[in-house]
Design a protein around this motif. Structure first.
Motif, PDB file in Angstrom:
ATOM      1  N   LEU A   1       0.978  -1.133   0.102  1.00  0.00           N
ATOM      2  CA  LEU A   1      -0.135  -0.152   0.173  1.00  0.00           C
ATOM      3  C   LEU A   1       0.821   1.172   0.095  1.00  0.00           C
ATOM      4  O   LEU A   1       1.908   1.591   0.832  1.00  0.00           O
ATOM      5  CB  LEU A   1      -0.519   0.013   1.018  1.00  0.00           C
ATOM      6  CG  LEU A   1      -1.875   1.254   1.325  1.00  0.00           C
ATOM      7  CD1 LEU A   1      -2.933   0.917   0.273  1.00  0.00           C
ATOM      8  CD2 LEU A   1      -2.728   0.908   2.732  1.00  0.00           C
ATOM      9  N   ALA A   2       0.871   2.050  -1.135  1.00  0.00           N
ATOM     10  CA  ALA A   2       1.714   3.086  -1.168  1.00  0.00           C
ATOM     11  C   ALA A   2       0.969   4.349  -1.481  1.00  0.00           C
ATOM     12  O   ALA A   2      -0.293   4.397  -1.698  1.00  0.00           O
ATOM     13  CB  ALA A   2       2.649   2.898  -2.523  1.00  0.00           C
ATOM     14  N   VAL A   3       1.493   5.616  -1.010  1.00  0.00           N
ATOM     15  CA  VAL A   3       0.813   6.855  -1.232  1.00  0.00           C
ATOM     16  C   VAL A   3       1.650   7.563  -2.187  1.00  0.00           C
ATOM     17  O   VAL A   3       2.912   7.410  -2.447  1.00  0.00           O
ATOM     18  CB  VAL A   3       0.827   7.590  -0.065  1.00  0.00           C
ATOM     19  CG1 VAL A   3      -0.082   6.865   0.990  1.00  0.00           C
ATOM     20  CG2 VAL A   3       2.174   7.849   0.967  1.00  0.00           C
ATOM     21  N   GLY A   4       1.056   8.561  -3.019  1.00  0.00           N
ATOM     22  CA  GLY A   4       1.827   9.464  -3.830  1.00  0.00           C
ATOM     23  C   GLY A   4       0.759  10.115  -4.561  1.00  0.00           C
ATOM     24  O   GLY A   4      -0.232   9.617  -4.733  1.00  0.00           O
ATOM     25  N   GLU A   5       1.088  11.195  -5.409  1.00  0.00           N
ATOM     26  CA  GLU A   5       0.196  12.224  -6.282  1.00  0.00           C
ATOM     27  C   GLU A   5       0.599  11.714  -7.841  1.00  0.00           C
ATOM     28  O   GLU A   5      -0.426  12.146  -8.452  1.00  0.00           O
ATOM     29  CB  GLU A   5       0.445  13.536  -5.823  1.00  0.00           C
ATOM     30  CG  GLU A   5       0.232  13.682  -4.586  1.00  0.00           C
ATOM     31  CD  GLU A   5      -1.326  13.713  -4.024  1.00  0.00           C
ATOM     32  OE1 GLU A   5      -2.264  14.067  -4.803  1.00  0.00           O
ATOM     33  OE2 GLU A   5      -1.448  13.403  -2.866  1.00  0.00           O
ATOM     34  N   ASP A   6       1.468  10.869  -8.009  1.00  0.00           N
ATOM     35  CA  ASP A   6       1.841  10.930  -9.350  1.00  0.00           C
ATOM     36  C   ASP A   6       1.966   9.419  -9.850  1.00  0.00           C
ATOM     37  O   ASP A   6       2.929   8.751  -9.422  1.00  0.00           O
ATOM     38  CB  ASP A   6       3.049  11.698  -9.704  1.00  0.00           C
ATOM     39  CG  ASP A   6       3.372  11.671 -11.212  1.00  0.00           C
ATOM     40  OD1 ASP A   6       3.134  10.957 -11.932  1.00  0.00           O
ATOM     41  OD2 ASP A   6       4.025  12.646 -11.619  1.00  0.00           O
ATOM     42  N   ARG A   7       0.994   8.914 -10.585  1.00  0.00           N
ATOM     43  CA  ARG A   7       1.094   7.468 -11.038  1.00  0.00           C
ATOM     44  C   ARG A   7       2.499   7.184 -11.702  1.00  0.00           C
ATOM     45  O   ARG A   7       3.089   5.918 -11.483  1.00  0.00           O
ATOM     46  CB  ARG A   7       0.025   7.077 -11.755  1.00  0.00           C
ATOM     47  CG  ARG A   7       0.076   5.479 -12.239  1.00  0.00           C
ATOM     48  CD  ARG A   7      -1.254   5.296 -13.295  1.00  0.00           C
ATOM     49  NE  ARG A   7      -0.872   3.716 -13.423  1.00  0.00           N
ATOM     50  CZ  ARG A   7      -1.852   2.976 -12.906  1.00  0.00           C
ATOM     51  NH1 ARG A   7      -2.759   3.187 -11.751  1.00  0.00           N
ATOM     52  NH2 ARG A   7      -1.683   1.654 -13.032  1.00  0.00           N
ATOM     53  N   ALA A   8       2.965   8.016 -12.488  1.00  0.00           N
ATOM     54  CA  ALA A   8       4.268   7.833 -13.410  1.00  0.00           C
ATOM     55  C   ALA A   8       5.376   7.848 -12.259  1.00  0.00           C
ATOM     56  O   ALA A   8       6.087   6.750 -12.575  1.00  0.00           O
ATOM     57  CB  ALA A   8       4.491   9.032 -14.398  1.00  0.00           C
TER      58      ALA A   8
ATOM     59  N   GLU B   1      -8.569   6.341  11.491  1.00  0.00           N
ATOM     60  CA  GLU B   1      -8.094   7.632  11.654  1.00  0.00           C
ATOM     61  C   GLU B   1      -6.690   7.275  11.585  1.00  0.00           C
ATOM     62  O   GLU B   1      -6.229   8.460  11.344  1.00  0.00           O
ATOM     63  CB  GLU B   1      -8.254   7.820  13.323  1.00  0.00           C
ATOM     64  CG  GLU B   1      -8.345   9.111  13.727  1.00  0.00           C
ATOM     65  CD  GLU B   1      -8.851  10.049  12.855  1.00  0.00           C
ATOM     66  OE1 GLU B   1      -8.290  11.030  12.786  1.00  0.00           O
ATOM     67  OE2 GLU B   1     -10.029  10.064  12.497  1.00  0.00           O
ATOM     68  N   VAL B   2      -5.960   6.390  11.691  1.00  0.00           N
ATOM     69  CA  VAL B   2      -4.549   6.498  11.753  1.00  0.00           C
ATOM     70  C   VAL B   2      -4.238   6.956  10.146  1.00  0.00           C
ATOM     71  O   VAL B   2      -3.119   7.147   9.814  1.00  0.00           O
ATOM     72  CB  VAL B   2      -3.854   4.984  12.135  1.00  0.00           C
ATOM     73  CG1 VAL B   2      -4.511   3.881  10.987  1.00  0.00           C
ATOM     74  CG2 VAL B   2      -2.556   4.891  12.132  1.00  0.00           C
ATOM     75  N   LEU B   3      -4.991   6.689   9.187  1.00  0.00           N
ATOM     76  CA  LEU B   3      -4.691   7.063   7.822  1.00  0.00           C
ATOM     77  C   LEU B   3      -5.370   8.395   7.274  1.00  0.00           C
ATOM     78  O   LEU B   3      -5.524   8.361   6.138  1.00  0.00           O
ATOM     79  CB  LEU B   3      -5.120   5.866   6.830  1.00  0.00           C
ATOM     80  CG  LEU B   3      -4.149   4.608   6.973  1.00  0.00           C
ATOM     81  CD1 LEU B   3      -4.771   3.524   6.039  1.00  0.00           C
ATOM     82  CD2 LEU B   3      -2.790   5.071   6.668  1.00  0.00           C
TER      83      LEU B   3
END
Length: 99
Positions: free
Chosen positions: A50-57, A88-90
């Motif tokens: 599970l990852a976070v980021g704004e840019d798929r590329a 809540e943790v996320l």
């Protein structure tokens, strides 16, 4: 937010030979705040991150640096989603649906 699904394309002996490098790679991205959770699939034929980021590329470029990928041992399926409801943790990763 992204679900990164790994599917092994090699035998577990080959996977285990590169596992320490893969774990170092995971640790670096946890330290950078990009990864929130990861683990093996059951049965053990791959894994999930599970990852976070704004840019798929950028996420796809990051995936290409995984030692498993570089060794030709796994394929990734990258699924982007808007986490509109979270525990809540996320909460910091919640997003609003576009208007």
């Amino acid at each position: 937010m992204f679900v990164l699904e790994l599917t092994y394309t090699a035998d577990l002996e080959s996977i285990d030979a590169v596992l320490a490098q893969h774990i170092e790679w995971l640790d670096a991205h946890y330290a950078a705040g990009t990864f929130l959770a990861s683990g093996r699939k059951v049965p053990r034929d791959g894994g999930v991150i599970l990852a976070v980021g704004e840019d798929r590329a950028l996420i796809e470029a990051l995936v290409a640096t995984d030692p498993f990928v570089r060794a030709g041992l796994t394929e990734y399926r990258v699924t982007e989603f808007l986490a509109t409801t979270t525990a809540e943790v996320l909460a910091a990763h919640r997003r609003q649906l576009p208007a």
